[in-house]
Design a protein around this motif. Structure first.
Motif, short mmCIF file in Angstrom:
data_model
loop_
_atom_site.label_atom_id
_atom_site.label_comp_id
_atom_site.label_asym_id
_atom_site.label_seq_id
_atom_site.Cartn_x
_atom_site.Cartn_y
_atom_site.Cartn_z
N VAL A 181 -22.39 -20.94 -21.60
CA VAL A 181 -21.88 -20.25 -20.42
C VAL A 181 -20.44 -20.65 -20.10
CG1 VAL A 181 -22.27 -19.78 -17.98
CG2 VAL A 181 -24.21 -20.08 -19.51
N GLU A 182 -20.14 -21.94 -20.16
CA GLU A 182 -18.80 -22.39 -19.79
C GLU A 182 -17.70 -21.77 -20.65
OE1 GLU A 182 -18.39 -26.58 -19.27
OE2 GLU A 182 -19.94 -26.69 -17.73
N PRO A 183 -17.87 -21.59 -21.97
CA PRO A 183 -16.82 -20.90 -22.74
C PRO A 183 -16.57 -19.47 -22.26
CG PRO A 183 -18.28 -22.10 -24.21
CD PRO A 183 -18.91 -22.14 -22.86
N ALA A 184 -17.63 -18.76 -21.90
CA ALA A 184 -17.47 -17.39 -21.39
C ALA A 184 -16.72 -17.40 -20.06
CB ALA A 184 -18.83 -16.73 -21.22
N ALA A 185 -17.05 -18.38 -19.20
CA ALA A 185 -16.36 -18.47 -17.92
C ALA A 185 -14.89 -18.85 -18.10
CB ALA A 185 -17.05 -19.51 -17.03
N ALA A 186 -14.61 -19.72 -19.05
CA ALA A 186 -13.22 -20.10 -19.33
C ALA A 186 -12.44 -18.91 -19.87
CB ALA A 186 -13.20 -21.25 -20.32
N ASN A 187 -13.06 -18.11 -20.73
CA ASN A 187 -12.40 -16.92 -21.26
C ASN A 187 -12.13 -15.90 -20.14
OD1 ASN A 187 -11.60 -15.12 -23.57
ND2 ASN A 187 -13.31 -13.91 -22.79
N PHE A 188 -13.07 -15.76 -19.23
CA PHE A 188 -12.88 -14.88 -18.08
C PHE A 188 -11.70 -15.35 -17.23
CE2 PHE A 188 -14.23 -14.39 -13.49
CZ PHE A 188 -13.64 -13.15 -13.33
N ALA A 189 -11.62 -16.65 -16.97
CA ALA A 189 -10.52 -17.19 -16.17
C ALA A 189 -9.18 -16.93 -16.86
CB ALA A 189 -10.73 -18.68 -15.93
N THR A 190 -9.13 -17.13 -18.17
CA THR A 190 -7.89 -16.90 -18.92
C THR A 190 -7.47 -15.44 -18.84
OG1 THR A 190 -8.40 -18.70 -20.45
CG2 THR A 190 -6.81 -17.06 -21.19
N ASN A 191 -8.42 -14.52 -19.08
CA ASN A 191 -8.11 -13.09 -19.02
C ASN A 191 -7.68 -12.67 -17.62
OD1 ASN A 191 -8.78 -12.79 -21.71
ND2 ASN A 191 -10.87 -12.14 -21.30
#
Length: 323
Positions: A245-255
């Motif tokens: 989950v955390e990688p998906a959340a980090a990718n969302f924050a970056t985008n």
């Protein structure tokens, strides 16, 4: 004095009291003792079963809420894609219509979710958006649909008791699904409206003010999502949240940061620069929806694990009482 002494002396001190068990045979007394013991054991067993069943029913209610929350994702995509260029929309209309139909029957199907009125309001907004493209879509209908979606998500969280989850990890994971991501998606949708052409001379000042407010809110939302996941990880140290989950959340924050940076450059240029690429907006939307899907899958897994644990505890307790 002598009279009193005689009176006291005349009281019998060897009276055995009421003859409740005095004349019963030993076998009868044993049967009575066994009956009392069995009654107490039955009461304890019943109380245990009721307690575990209440806990299991609570989690089942949460799973029902999670199921209906998942139906909101295709509707969010369909609404947010009305701000894409006409040739970049992926055609989510049929899927969103099916989801709205399923949500409309939630009151009857579950008996717990009271979302009928909110779904009707959402359906009215969606009808206004049908067939519209990025240039002709009604801002009022668009913003109303996003608001209705967020309110439905919150109502599902309340009625299904997800928002009342008592366990540290699932409480913070459901917070991301029920509250954080619907709010973030609404903020992304509102921010995208800033790319539309100005209609009045004072719009540039108003546009900058709205950008500052939305940028602050959206960055706060992405930070809150990552913080919820970190706290949830402390409550469940199996590293699954950290790995999935955390990688998906980090990718969302970056985008989201890329989208906001492009939007800020556009607004600061007094809308004289080229409109930000639709890809930055699409990436932010897709990042949020992907995070939602990944987080919700993990939420369902955690809830199912709790049900299995409660059932094992119930069986073990029954074996101990029976033994």
């Amino acid at each position: 004095m002598t009279k009193a002494y005689c009176s006291l002396d005349s009281i019998r001190t060897d009276d055995p009291g009421p003859p409740m068990f005095k004349d019963l045979r030993a076998g009868t007394k044993f049967l009575i003792l066994c009956g009392v013991s069995l009654a107490l054991t039955s009461v304890a067993t019943y109380a245990l079963l009721v307690e575990k069943q209440i806990a299991i029913s609570f989690v089942h209610s949460e799973l029902v809420g999670s199921k209906y929350l998942a139906m909101l994702r295709p509707i969010y995509r369909a609404v947010l894609e009305t701000q894409f260029e006409a040739n970049s929309r992926s055609g989510q209309t049929a899927m969103s219509a099916q989801a709205v139909a399923s949500l409309s029957g939630a009151d009857k199907a579950t008996g717990d979710l009271q979302i009928g009125n909110a779904v009707q309001a959402l359906a009215a907004s969606l009808r206004e958006l049908e067939g519209a493209n990025a240039g002709s879509v009604s801002n009022e209908a668009y913003l109303s649909a996003l608001k209705n979606l967020r309110e439905i998500a919150a109502r599902i969280g309340d009625d299904s008791k997800l928002i009342l989850d008592p366990v540290l990890d699932t409480y913070h994971v459901q917070s991301v699904v029920v509250t954080r991501l619907p709010t973030a998606l609404e903020q992304i949708g509102q921010a995208q409206l800033l790319t539309k052409a100005q209609t009045a001379a004072g719009d540039s000042v108003d546009r900058m003010g709205r950008l500052i407010a939305l940028e602050t809110l959206l960055r706060t939302s992405t930070d809150a999502i990552q913080n919820d996941l970190r706290v949830a990880q402390r409550g469940n140290p199996d590293a699954v949240l950290q790995e999935t989950v955390e990688p998906a959340a980090a990718n969302f924050a970056t985008n989201t940061n890329v989208f906001l940076d492009a939007l800020r450059a556009f607004v600061q240029s007094d809308a004289g620069a080229a409109r930000p690429a639709a890809s930055t907006y699409a990436a932010a939307v897709n990042g949020a929806l992907d995070t939602w899907e990944t987080t919700q899958k993990r939420l369902d897994q955690l809830l199912m694990q709790r049900i299995d644990s409660l059932r094992r505890q119930r069986l073990l307790s029954l074996l101990l009482i029976g033994g």
